[in-house]
Design a protein around this motif. Structure first.
Motif, mmCIF file in Angstrom:
data_model
loop_
_atom_site.group_PDB
_atom_site.id
_atom_site.type_symbol
_atom_site.label_atom_id
_atom_site.label_comp_id
_atom_site.label_asym_id
_atom_site.label_seq_id
_atom_site.Cartn_x
_atom_site.Cartn_y
_atom_site.Cartn_z
ATOM 1 N N THR A 1 0.794 -1.237 0.000
ATOM 2 C CA THR A 1 0.000 0.000 0.000
ATOM 3 C C THR A 1 0.816 1.272 0.000
ATOM 4 N N GLY A 2 2.035 1.227 0.514
ATOM 5 C CA GLY A 2 2.809 2.453 0.670
ATOM 6 C C GLY A 2 2.290 3.352 1.780
ATOM 7 N N ASP A 3 1.436 2.821 2.634
ATOM 8 C CA ASP A 3 0.806 3.613 3.685
ATOM 9 C C ASP A 3 1.731 3.697 4.907
ATOM 10 N N ALA A 4 2.017 4.939 5.327
ATOM 11 C CA ALA A 4 2.994 5.149 6.386
ATOM 12 C C ALA A 4 2.597 4.520 7.716
ATOM 13 N N ARG A 5 1.316 4.288 7.931
ATOM 14 C CA ARG A 5 0.930 3.759 9.247
ATOM 15 C C ARG A 5 1.535 2.376 9.488
ATOM 16 N N TYR A 6 1.787 1.640 8.388
ATOM 17 C CA TYR A 6 2.409 0.326 8.569
ATOM 18 C C TYR A 6 3.860 0.477 9.002
ATOM 19 N N ALA A 7 4.534 1.488 8.442
ATOM 20 C CA ALA A 7 5.905 1.752 8.874
ATOM 21 C C ALA A 7 5.930 2.282 10.307
ATOM 22 N N ASP A 8 4.917 3.060 10.657
ATOM 23 C CA ASP A 8 4.797 3.510 12.051
ATOM 24 C C ASP A 8 4.676 2.314 12.982
ATOM 25 N N ALA A 9 3.849 1.352 12.590
ATOM 26 C CA ALA A 9 3.660 0.161 13.421
ATOM 27 C C ALA A 9 4.960 -0.627 13.537
ATOM 28 N N ILE A 10 5.675 -0.748 12.427
ATOM 29 C CA ILE A 10 6.959 -1.463 12.463
ATOM 30 C C ILE A 10 7.907 -0.781 13.454
ATOM 31 N N GLU A 11 7.958 0.538 13.394
ATOM 32 C CA GLU A 11 8.831 1.266 14.310
ATOM 33 C C GLU A 11 8.473 0.976 15.764
ATOM 34 N N ARG A 12 7.185 1.075 16.077
ATOM 35 C CA ARG A 12 6.754 0.840 17.458
ATOM 36 C C ARG A 12 7.087 -0.584 17.900
ATOM 37 N N MET A 13 6.822 -1.533 17.041
ATOM 38 C CA MET A 13 7.094 -2.933 17.383
ATOM 39 C C MET A 13 8.591 -3.193 17.535
ATOM 40 N N LEU A 14 9.362 -2.707 16.582
ATOM 41 C CA LEU A 14 10.795 -3.013 16.596
ATOM 42 C C LEU A 14 11.487 -2.451 17.828
ATOM 43 N N TYR A 15 11.233 -1.177 18.114
ATOM 44 C CA TYR A 15 11.978 -0.506 19.182
ATOM 45 C C TYR A 15 11.502 -0.905 20.579
ATOM 46 N N ASN A 16 10.346 -1.516 20.668
ATOM 47 C CA ASN A 16 9.757 -1.733 21.984
ATOM 48 C C ASN A 16 9.395 -3.200 22.195
ATOM 49 N N GLY A 17 8.266 -3.604 21.662
ATOM 50 C CA GLY A 17 7.793 -4.966 21.921
ATOM 51 C C GLY A 17 8.730 -6.056 21.431
ATOM 52 N N PHE A 18 9.405 -5.812 20.331
ATOM 53 C CA PHE A 18 10.373 -6.789 19.828
ATOM 54 C C PHE A 18 11.689 -6.702 20.593
ATOM 55 N N LEU A 19 12.235 -5.504 20.683
ATOM 56 C CA LEU A 19 13.605 -5.384 21.195
ATOM 57 C C LEU A 19 13.700 -5.723 22.682
ATOM 58 N N GLY B 1 3.345 11.102 7.843
ATOM 59 C CA GLY B 1 3.207 10.412 6.566
ATOM 60 C C GLY B 1 4.566 10.467 5.897
ATOM 61 N N TYR B 2 4.588 10.576 4.595
ATOM 62 C CA TYR B 2 5.874 10.702 3.911
ATOM 63 C C TYR B 2 6.044 12.120 3.408
ATOM 64 N N VAL B 3 7.166 12.694 3.731
ATOM 65 C CA VAL B 3 7.477 14.014 3.201
ATOM 66 C C VAL B 3 8.474 13.809 2.066
ATOM 67 N N GLN B 4 8.221 14.514 0.961
ATOM 68 C CA GLN B 4 9.068 14.311 -0.225
ATOM 69 C C GLN B 4 10.091 15.431 -0.387
ATOM 70 N N ALA B 5 11.214 15.054 -0.941
ATOM 71 C CA ALA B 5 12.231 16.047 -1.281
ATOM 72 C C ALA B 5 12.955 15.599 -2.540
ATOM 73 N N GLU B 6 13.235 16.553 -3.420
ATOM 74 C CA GLU B 6 14.063 16.269 -4.602
ATOM 75 C C GLU B 6 15.477 16.702 -4.268
ATOM 76 N N VAL B 7 16.407 15.778 -4.306
ATOM 77 C CA VAL B 7 17.757 16.082 -3.852
ATOM 78 C C VAL B 7 18.746 15.661 -4.931
ATOM 79 N N ALA B 8 19.593 16.588 -5.285
ATOM 80 C CA ALA B 8 20.605 16.303 -6.313
ATOM 81 C C ALA B 8 21.843 15.705 -5.672
ATOM 82 N N ALA B 9 22.662 15.081 -6.485
ATOM 83 C CA ALA B 9 23.900 14.500 -5.977
ATOM 84 C C ALA B 9 24.737 15.583 -5.323
ATOM 85 N N GLY B 10 25.297 15.227 -4.132
ATOM 86 C CA GLY B 10 26.118 16.174 -3.410
ATOM 87 C C GLY B 10 25.322 17.065 -2.479
#
Lengths: 599, 599
Positions: free
Chosen positions: A342-360, A489-498
């Motif tokens: 889905t690309g939905d940030a809430r799943y990444a939020d859940a991964i963060e919460r699980m990884l840093y706390n309940g998992f670790l 959510g996801y914030v976008q940025a266009e970034v050039a090399a360097g």
């Protein structure tokens, strides 16, 4: 630029085919290199993986396989799923090798793989406990025999092995076993499922390596066969086995937590490869309901010791939280697949919460001691009345040793869960200092996350501007990117090399209250800082932790203490001192609580 | 006057010998006749006892015994302790007969007793499941086989039978079985104990009938043998089996709640008959600790589904309270023995709390449907995932059917727990309208307790002034006797024949808060009135019970509603309506809670 698929790099733990209907695609596991917080945990885990080889010897798991292979005499030892511990460990060895190849790892892998291969029957069947203890009477008790479960873990290990080392020895075993399963089970064959899912994820991943549509089809069959009375036909109560309701009709997760989330993770794989939107939609609903009503603030899953199960909605006791380490791992696996789909940030939020706390929290700072059960409170006078009791403190191994090698493989392959690419750019979901490569693009990430909220991403090389998507966690109210407000959510940025972009996540201590239906923590608050949930531990307090109160108005302060618990940022609130939940019980198993009464 | 021992009357469920070191002695079971609240419950139970005969047929318990007797063919059905259900039912039949003799009861008793007798082996052994299912391989798995447990219930039934009907047929079986046990087990014989206590109470009671010191000695042995590693020798975790610490060294109850309190009840019997002050003192400590830290406001015992066990101190979840009906019964049995031994009113207070709440909730108003598990909260969307789940509502029988016949025998013999005598007078511990006889003294009690707090006790006949001791419950702040203040404990009155005394217990609604370490109910209150704990139930509220709040300052009102739930006094607090906890789930199994949030 368009980030190109890095087809030559090492594929990680979940690698959809190019035909899969996914929004995001994982980077190769060798394309993400990290230092900092998680690298420290991986370094401890490296030691644990080496210890693990001996644990599997001591506990009899390897001997079971040798006996099945005819290389030794004796009776099978341990639980019916003993083989799976070997396979999870083999998977950990593979991811370890991907990060830091070594002859020692390769030798261990080949030695153990040879034992496994020797144990396989001519027709592909392999389950040493059944072969040895039960006279090779196969599939007589599928609700409990874990035969497909063991096969699933074998397949996962084989896939990791071929991806990381190029060795096909275990893949040959796995494919032969999968073919045997496909010959045996299905709508028009034996109509049955294993009581413990994991084969679903495994078969999809095998399909991703072999391209054999039978493997994907068998995974689909196992997902769809559930919820139609197969367990009841064995006289079993179906809830425990995630067999009460078909996956695509369920509105919630229920029953044994690890079974439930392994199944939904596998269903997400099936949905991705088949483009099954209906199934995906059902999984979204279930995931949302789980997060809203059946997930601890730590990301822990499973409220009940009885049946290691999810409770009713809002039933989330702290002292008797089960929150099995394996359930947090399964939760990450499911969330990762939902994120890809889905690309939905809430799943990444859940991964963060699980990884840093309940998992670790499930593993000691030393890397070699484990919690099976991860409560949010340990009382004074708590009595350790069984092998898994957290009142013991973490332990090197368990009578049911599912968690330790599961931690090993997860930490070893952690790079697989951090970043993705899509047709238009690169997404960073979790922050760690290091480098990220996607096709011709290379990035350097500088951060002291999770202690500090500044994340600097520099494009080192790229044929043109790179579209970066950086996750702003839902908790990060007031985040900025290059000084401009960045909404969750996801914030976008266009970034050039360097050039570089700077994301700043606010690291003020947050005071969290639970939904009012969570009776177990009424009148309590939890403190969080960044992705970390905090806890009061007896070592930092004179009066019993059981009797502490928190002043809702006391100023919250934080201070980094490099000397403490491997280096942690400590939070204070009035007289209270809090340490990250993941680090508790590294000074002995003393009273602790996450939710602190205000009254 | 001195109340004389009523040696010709029918002895009740626990009848110390004249040599026993006890402060109080029970009256004969026929010497207490009651009407009112409990008589209504007994009337419903009378119907249930008749239904019980058929349940035992349907569930296969009787057939197991017939097969063991060689009167039928087949395999044993049900759990290893199936026989015990038959014996508890036989005990209920005996107490029923004592209250209201009938040929029908006697015929049922004799028919079933004959089946039991026929199943006994020549050497006295009897356990139909072992005899039939396990080829009479005895005592191979004492931690789990329940062989002594079944023997204990057989003995209790036999003792009740001879006391109530004079029939010795079952006593002959019991004595032969006890002799077999005494020949087999002991310090100098096979050193072993059953995983589930009850044999201890039973053997002391048998000794009280037979006078055979071997029966008492075997009970003492079984009490003292625990806590020294016998279960561990079978590879069992000892806590569950009350085998971690010797009874006389323990400071708390722990493990499986029914096992724990059956054991302590039996230990109290042993202490009484042997005058063992050290053992009694240890039991006092354990009882106090249980009441202070491990007992629900309902008197329910057992905080955990896992192992049906006591939790850690102050671990008292509401939604997942186990509070097994059998544990409340065992709690009453233990408290009664402590009351006899010490004369301390707190034990009678505990009996009151357990009987009116945690015990009585275990049976429907109809008398024929039972709760195995008695939570203090049922959530919306609670999922009934097993046979015992309270989300089902009460049920007619269970796969493990320990509770229904246990309720039957307890209600049938309830008169045995209400009053005592000692060298100087008569003690009334629980209040019910009716008559009490002790030697030449007869009393009439008039009361509408528990709905009304006025208790009028008239001496109808006595050779001289009677010293009455009337219990003033600890909750009864402001009680009076004949208008004078009466402090909690026992208030004494000298009453001549033809005269009466009036005890008034305050019936204001009380607002109860828990010890602050009981995290599960922080920010909540419970309402009580008289001996009854109240609950909000969905049937009386429009918004979900899960979301109700109670205004701490709202006036509490009460009103008797003869039309509701068999006639109950309803309590209101602002918008809330509360019914007695014991009566919940008689309008369907809908959401309920005892502890109501204030915040």
């Amino acid at each position: 630029m368009t980030a190109t698929s890095s087809s030559t790099s090492t594929r990680g733990p979940a690698a959809p085919t190019s035909a899969a209907r996914v929004a995001l695609r994982p980077l190769g596991i060798g394309d993400v290199r990290i230092g900092g917080f998680w690298a420290d945990r991986q370094q401890a885990n490296t030691a644990a993986v080496r210890v693990g080889r001996q644990r599997l010897e001591d506990a009899g798991n390897l001997q079971n396989l040798r006996i099945a292979a005819g290389q030794a005499e004796g009776e099978a030892i341990g639980p019916v799923f003993a083989d799976s511990d070997v396979y999870k460990w083999l998977e950990a060895v593979a991811w370890e090798y991907a990060r830091r190849p070594s002859d020692e790892l390769l030798a261990m892998q080949r030695e153990v793989t040879a034992i496994v291969a020797a144990a396989q029957d001519d027709d592909g069947y392999l389950d040493s406990v059944v072969q040895v203890r039960h006279g090779n009477q196969r599939y007589t008790d599928l609700p409990w025999s874990h035969e497909h479960y063991c096969a699933g873990h074998l397949i996962q290990a084989a896939v990791a092995q071929v991806r990381c080392t190029g060795d096909t020895a275990l893949l040959d075993v796995a494919a032969k076993l999968a073919d045997h399963l496909a010959d045996t089970f299905g709508e028009d064959r034996r109509h049955d499922v294993d009581g413990h899912p994991v084969i679903e994820m495994a078969l999809v991943e095998l399909y991703r390596e072999t391209g054999d549509p039978r493997h994907l089809e068998l995974a689909r069959y196992f997902v769809d066969a559930r919820g139609h009375g197969l367990m009841a036909a064995y006289g079993k109560e179906p809830t425990y086995f995630s067999d009460r309701v078909p996956v695509r009709e369920a509105g919630t997760v229920e029953g044994h937590a690890v079974r439930a989330v392994y199944l939904t993770a596998g269903a997400a794989d099936v949905a991705a490869e088949l483009g099954d939107e209906g199934l995906l939609e059902a999984l979204r609903t279930q995931f949302d309901h789980m997060i809203a009503t059946k997930t601890y603030v730590t990301g822990g899953l499973g409220a009940r010791w009885e049946g290691e199960a999810f409770g009713d909605p809002y039933e989330l006791p702290t002292d008797r939280a089960y929150a099995e380490t394996c359930a947090a791992i399964g939760g990450v696996q499911w969330a990762w697949r939902m994120l890809l789909a889905t690309g939905d940030a809430r799943y990444a939020d859940a991964i963060e919460r699980m990884l840093y706390n309940g998992f670790l929290a499930g593993v000691s700072l030393s890397g070699t001691e484990y919690f099976y059960v991860n409560p949010l409170q340990l009382r004074s006078d708590a009595h350790a009345d069984g092998n898994r009791s957290p009142a013991h403190g973490r332990r090197g191994w368990f009578d049911c040793a599912c968690c330790p090698p599961n931690v090993m493989r997860t930490l070893a392959g952690l790079e697989g869960y951090l970043a993705t690419h899509d047709g238009s750019g690169i997404q960073l979901h979790q922050y760690a200092p290091g480098t990220v490569r996607a096709g011709e693009v290379t990035l350097t990430v500088e951060t002291e996350y999770p202690w500090d909220g500044l994340v600097r991403v520099r494009v080192d090389a790229a044929p043109g501007p790179v579209r970066l998507s950086l996750r702003v966690p839902a908790w990060a109210d007031g985040a900025t990117i290059d000084g401009a407000p960045a909404a969750p959510g996801y914030v976008q940025a266009e970034v050039a090399a360097g050039e570089a972009v700077e994301l700043r996540l606010p690291m003020e201590v947050r005071t969290t209250t639970a939904h009012p239906r969570v009776d177990a923590v009424r009148g309590c608050v939890a403190l969080e800082r960044g992705p970390l949930v905090y806890a009061v531990e007896q070592a930092d307090h004179d009066i019993p932790v059981d009797d502490l109160r928190i002043d809702p108005d006391a100023p919250r302060e934080s201070e980094h203490r490099p000397d403490l618990l491997g280096g942690v940022t400590v939070v204070t609130a009035g007289e209270l001192t809090l340490v990250p939940y993941y680090a508790w019980a590294n000074r002995g198993p003393a009273p602790m609580r996450v939710w602190i009464p205000t009254i």
